[in-house]
Design an enzyme around this catalytic site. Structure first.
Site, PDB file in Angstrom:
ATOM      1  N   ASP A   1     -10.984   3.416   5.083  1.00 36.34           N
ATOM      2  CA  ASP A   1     -11.047   2.096   4.947  1.00 36.34           C
ATOM      3  C   ASP A   1     -12.547   1.847   4.780  1.00 36.34           C
ATOM      4  OD1 ASP A   1      -9.179  -0.195   4.778  1.00 36.34           O
ATOM      5  OD2 ASP A   1      -8.369   0.295   6.737  1.00 36.34           O
TER       6      ASP A   1
ATOM      7  N   LYS B   1       0.718  -1.094   0.067  1.00 35.36           N
ATOM      8  CA  LYS B   1       0.050   0.137   0.042  1.00 35.36           C
ATOM      9  C   LYS B   1       0.908   1.075  -0.191  1.00 35.36           C
ATOM     10  CE  LYS B   1      -3.931  -2.198   2.404  1.00 35.36           C
ATOM     11  NZ  LYS B   1      -4.429  -2.465   3.678  1.00 35.36           N
TER      12      LYS B   1
ATOM     13  N   GLN C   1      -3.990  -1.186  10.064  1.00 34.90           N
ATOM     14  CA  GLN C   1      -4.101  -2.685   9.438  1.00 34.90           C
ATOM     15  C   GLN C   1      -4.768  -3.573  10.381  1.00 34.90           C
ATOM     16  OE1 GLN C   1      -3.519  -3.200   6.278  1.00 34.90           O
ATOM     17  NE2 GLN C   1      -3.869  -5.415   6.556  1.00 34.90           N
TER      18      GLN C   1
HETATM   19  N1  GUN Z   1      -7.050  -6.467   6.801  1.00 31.23           N
HETATM   20  C1  GUN Z   1      -7.490  -7.390   5.795  1.00 31.23           C
HETATM   21  N2  GUN Z   1      -8.268  -6.414   4.796  1.00 31.23           N
HETATM   22  C2  GUN Z   1      -7.993  -5.205   5.320  1.00 31.23           C
HETATM   23  C3  GUN Z   1      -8.394  -3.932   4.767  1.00 31.23           C
HETATM   24  O1  GUN Z   1      -8.837  -3.744   3.758  1.00 31.23           O
HETATM   25  N3  GUN Z   1      -8.028  -2.752   5.620  1.00 31.23           N
HETATM   26  C4  GUN Z   1      -7.494  -2.824   6.672  1.00 31.23           C
HETATM   27  N4  GUN Z   1      -7.286  -1.928   7.393  1.00 31.23           N
HETATM   28  N5  GUN Z   1      -7.143  -4.196   7.319  1.00 31.23           N
HETATM   29  C5  GUN Z   1      -7.120  -5.121   6.563  1.00 31.23           C
END
Ligand code: GUN
Length: 289
Positions: free
Chosen positions: A120, A53, A97
């Site tokens: 998110d 990312k 995350q």
């Molecule tokens: N863990 C698995 N998918 C995601 C996501 O799209 N965003 C975040 N912050 N954590 C995740």
């Protein structure tokens, strides 16, 4: 039947192409969209996701700050960091995350993120806006799935979408998005671990979205001829003494029966990252306007 491969990599390139002008416009106003990514602990999969990312943000000339906290960090320290990021004018998007270590209350942490920086789309305010048909920040994976379907002209209008998996991250939001009149206008069935006779439902799907997190679970016996399959899974398995990534769909089994299919890798995965960028650009635009 030929099974068309719906490349998320190609779709993400199209999305980035469209974002360039929006990023240039923001920069001409003195605004560089900025992301703060927070990683707690040393979960190897999370490390890779967060690195991918932040690398993407850098390659587009955007700001991205990575905050690494130890697995033993106190919840209060994490909440203090989020408060600082909420008040930082250079940060337009905050991503924590998941999963977080067990001693931390994930819901409390996600709720502490300002809803206007919640790229998110996990904050209850953004989830609520989506559920009343007024989406603002939509979770990145379902938003990416909608983009792939549109990019490859898979029309949902009047179709039967069957979703397997009811998570807040994918299953529930994609079921809402595809049912919205202005976005999908599909008839939607949301299946989950409590569904009796899953095949009865999955075999009716014009579009089947597999988001249950079980390696190669969906094989030919779960689908009807000509179905479009969206494979959301990213599962690491050991096969023939080697470690590899597979989806929730047994791709070999459904090839020739499905009309189209998102591959793993290079399917839904790249779109999730692309939509994180889109949401961060959107956040910067909303602040400017
Ligand atoms: N863990 C698995 N998918 C995601 C996501 O799209 N965003 C975040 N912050 N954590 C995740």
């Amino acid at each position: 039947m030929d099974t068309k491969i719906l490349s998320g990599l190609d779709a993400s390139k199209a999305l980035f192409g469209g974002l360039v002008a929006r990023i240039d416009h923001l920069k001409s106003k003195g605004v560089t969209p900025g992301l703060a990514a927070v990683l707690v602990g040393e979960n190897p999969a999370s490390e890779i996701y967060v690195r991918n990312k932040t690398k993407k943000f850098e390659s587009l000339g955007l700001k991205s700050d990575l905050f690494r906290l130890s697995k033993d960090v106190e919840e209060t320290e994490l909440l203090k960091l989020i408060e600082d990021l909420n008040n930082n004018n250079e940060i337009h998007g905050i991503l924590v995350q998941l999963p977080l270590p067990k001693h931390i209350d994930s819901e409390k942490v996600l709720n502490a993120i300002s809803p206007t920086k919640d790229v998110d789309g996990f904050h209850p305010e953004n989830a609520g806006l989506l559920s009343i048909g007024k989406p603002r920040f939509v979770p990145c994976t379902p938003k990416g799935i909608m983009f792939i379907l549109k990019h490859f002209n898979v029309d949902l209008n009047g179709k039967h979408v069957v979703v397997i998996g009811r998570s807040n991250i994918v299953g529930r939001p994609i079921s809402i998005l595809s049912s919205l009149k202005t976005l999908g206008n599909a008839t939607v069935t949301l299946c989950h671990s409590g569904t009796k006779d899953l095949k009865y439902f999955s075999k009716q799907a014009d579009v089947l979205i597999a988001a249950l997190g079980s390696p190669e679970f969906v094989d030919a016996s779960y689908i009807k001829d000509g179905a479009c399959l969206i494979d959301v899974g990213i599962n690491r398995i050991e096969k023939d003494g080697k470690s590899r990534i597979v989806g929730d769909v047994n791709q070999e089994s459904v090839t020739g029966i499905a009309s189209s299919l998102t591959p793993v890798p290079k399917g839904v995965g790249p779109m999730t990252i692309a939509m994180l960028v889109e949401n961060t650009v959107l956040s910067a635009e909303l602040l400017l306007n």
